[in-house]
Design a protein around this motif. Structure first.
Motif, PDB file in Angstrom:
ATOM      1  N   MET A 135       0.836  -1.206   0.000  1.00  0.00           N
ATOM      2  CA  MET A 135       0.000   0.000   0.000  1.00  0.00           C
ATOM      3  C   MET A 135       0.870   1.257   0.000  1.00  0.00           C
ATOM      4  SD  MET A 135      -3.320  -0.796   2.382  1.00  0.00           S
ATOM      5  CE  MET A 135      -2.509  -1.694   3.700  1.00  0.00           C
ATOM      6  N   LEU A 136       1.975   1.204   0.742  1.00  0.00           N
ATOM      7  CA  LEU A 136       2.891   2.342   0.782  1.00  0.00           C
ATOM      8  C   LEU A 136       3.443   2.630  -0.611  1.00  0.00           C
ATOM      9  CD1 LEU A 136       4.297   4.422   2.631  1.00  0.00           C
ATOM     10  CD2 LEU A 136       6.083   2.707   3.023  1.00  0.00           C
ATOM     11  N   ALA A 137       3.631   1.589  -1.417  1.00  0.00           N
ATOM     12  CA  ALA A 137       4.133   1.771  -2.780  1.00  0.00           C
ATOM     13  C   ALA A 137       3.186   2.619  -3.626  1.00  0.00           C
ATOM     14  CB  ALA A 137       4.357   0.411  -3.446  1.00  0.00           C
TER      15      ALA A 137
ATOM     16  N   LYS B  44       8.578   6.241  -0.809  1.00  0.00           N
ATOM     17  CA  LYS B  44       9.184   4.999  -1.293  1.00  0.00           C
ATOM     18  C   LYS B  44       9.195   3.961  -0.163  1.00  0.00           C
ATOM     19  CE  LYS B  44      13.391   3.041  -3.157  1.00  0.00           C
ATOM     20  NZ  LYS B  44      14.817   3.209  -3.381  1.00  0.00           N
ATOM     21  N   PRO B  45       8.683   2.756  -0.430  1.00  0.00           N
ATOM     22  CA  PRO B  45       8.716   1.706   0.602  1.00  0.00           C
ATOM     23  C   PRO B  45      10.161   1.317   0.937  1.00  0.00           C
ATOM     24  CG  PRO B  45       7.227   1.114  -1.182  1.00  0.00           C
ATOM     25  CD  PRO B  45       8.012   2.306  -1.642  1.00  0.00           C
ATOM     26  N   PRO B  46      10.429   1.050   2.192  1.00  0.00           N
ATOM     27  CA  PRO B  46      11.793   0.691   2.588  1.00  0.00           C
ATOM     28  C   PRO B  46      12.121  -0.759   2.243  1.00  0.00           C
ATOM     29  CG  PRO B  46      10.358   0.560   4.483  1.00  0.00           C
ATOM     30  CD  PRO B  46       9.523   1.075   3.345  1.00  0.00           C
ATOM     31  N   GLN B  47      13.388  -1.023   2.105  1.00  0.00           N
ATOM     32  CA  GLN B  47      13.875  -2.393   1.913  1.00  0.00           C
ATOM     33  C   GLN B  47      13.704  -3.125   3.243  1.00  0.00           C
ATOM     34  OE1 GLN B  47      14.991  -3.075  -1.135  1.00  0.00           O
ATOM     35  NE2 GLN B  47      15.373  -5.233  -0.730  1.00  0.00           N
ATOM     36  N   LEU B  48      13.073  -4.286   3.219  1.00  0.00           N
ATOM     37  CA  LEU B  48      12.827  -5.034   4.461  1.00  0.00           C
ATOM     38  C   LEU B  48      13.478  -6.420   4.462  1.00  0.00           C
ATOM     39  CD1 LEU B  48       9.036  -4.213   5.060  1.00  0.00           C
ATOM     40  CD2 LEU B  48      11.048  -3.088   6.038  1.00  0.00           C
TER      41      LEU B  48
END
Length: 181
Positions: A146-148, A153-157
């Protein structure tokens, strides 16, 4: 690596992943956080709140806290994202501490009583922890997707476990008070 190490590492990974995801979400306005989006829980805020509720529920069972289903009575306890973020960080610390306190492999087989609506489910500590980790990853992935769809920018997880990726997470591990490894 002993059999307790993966549980401790998953608890630490959970805390780190939540830290990264919540830090990114903190860049959104409250309207953006609560905007309706496509997912099981129809907003980033509702998804993150659900993750926290379920963390509280299973931690309560693991710690024999006795709150049970009462944890779910307030379905929207946070109208302020900073408070949700802080509550998640505290739950993450509890989970890390719980896993650190596991004294032996035998502790993974200890009985956990999980209150359900019409019965008490009895399971093993190891199974409940694995279920909780999968639940967190599942819904964190939904929040990430959803953040995308936002301006952030979505973080690397997924750079937690490999030694070569330590420099990518080291500062955050220190910030969270987690082992640097």
């Amino acid at each position: 690596m002993n059999s307790l190490s993966p549980f401790r590492s998953m608890a630490e990974n959970n805390a780190w992943s939540n830290h990264r995801l919540h830090r990114a979400c903190a860049e959104l306005t409250f309207d953006e956080l609560t905007a309706e989006r496509t997912s099981f829980f129809p907003s980033i805020h509702k998804t993150l709140t659900h993750i926290l509720h379920v963390d509280w529920y299973y931690l309560d069972a693991l710690e024999r806290g006795g709150r049970g289903l009462g944890i779910f009575k307030d379905v929207a306890p946070f109208t302020d994202f900073a408070a949700l973020r802080q509550a998640q960080r505290e739950a993450d610390r509890r989970l890390v501490s719980f896993c650190e306190r596991l004294a032996s492999d035998a502790a993974l087989d200890d009985e956990v009583q999980i209150p359900r609506e019409h019965y008490v489910q009895v399971d093993r500590v190891g199974s409940v922890l694995l279920h909780l980790f999968v639940h967190q990853v599942h819904h964190r992935g939904q929040a990430h997707a959803m953040l995308a769809g936002t301006r952030v920018k979505p973080p690397q997880l997924d750079e937690f476990f490999l030694a070569a990726e330590l420099p990518l997470r080291e500062a955050e591990l220190r910030e969270l008070g987690l082992p640097v490894r």
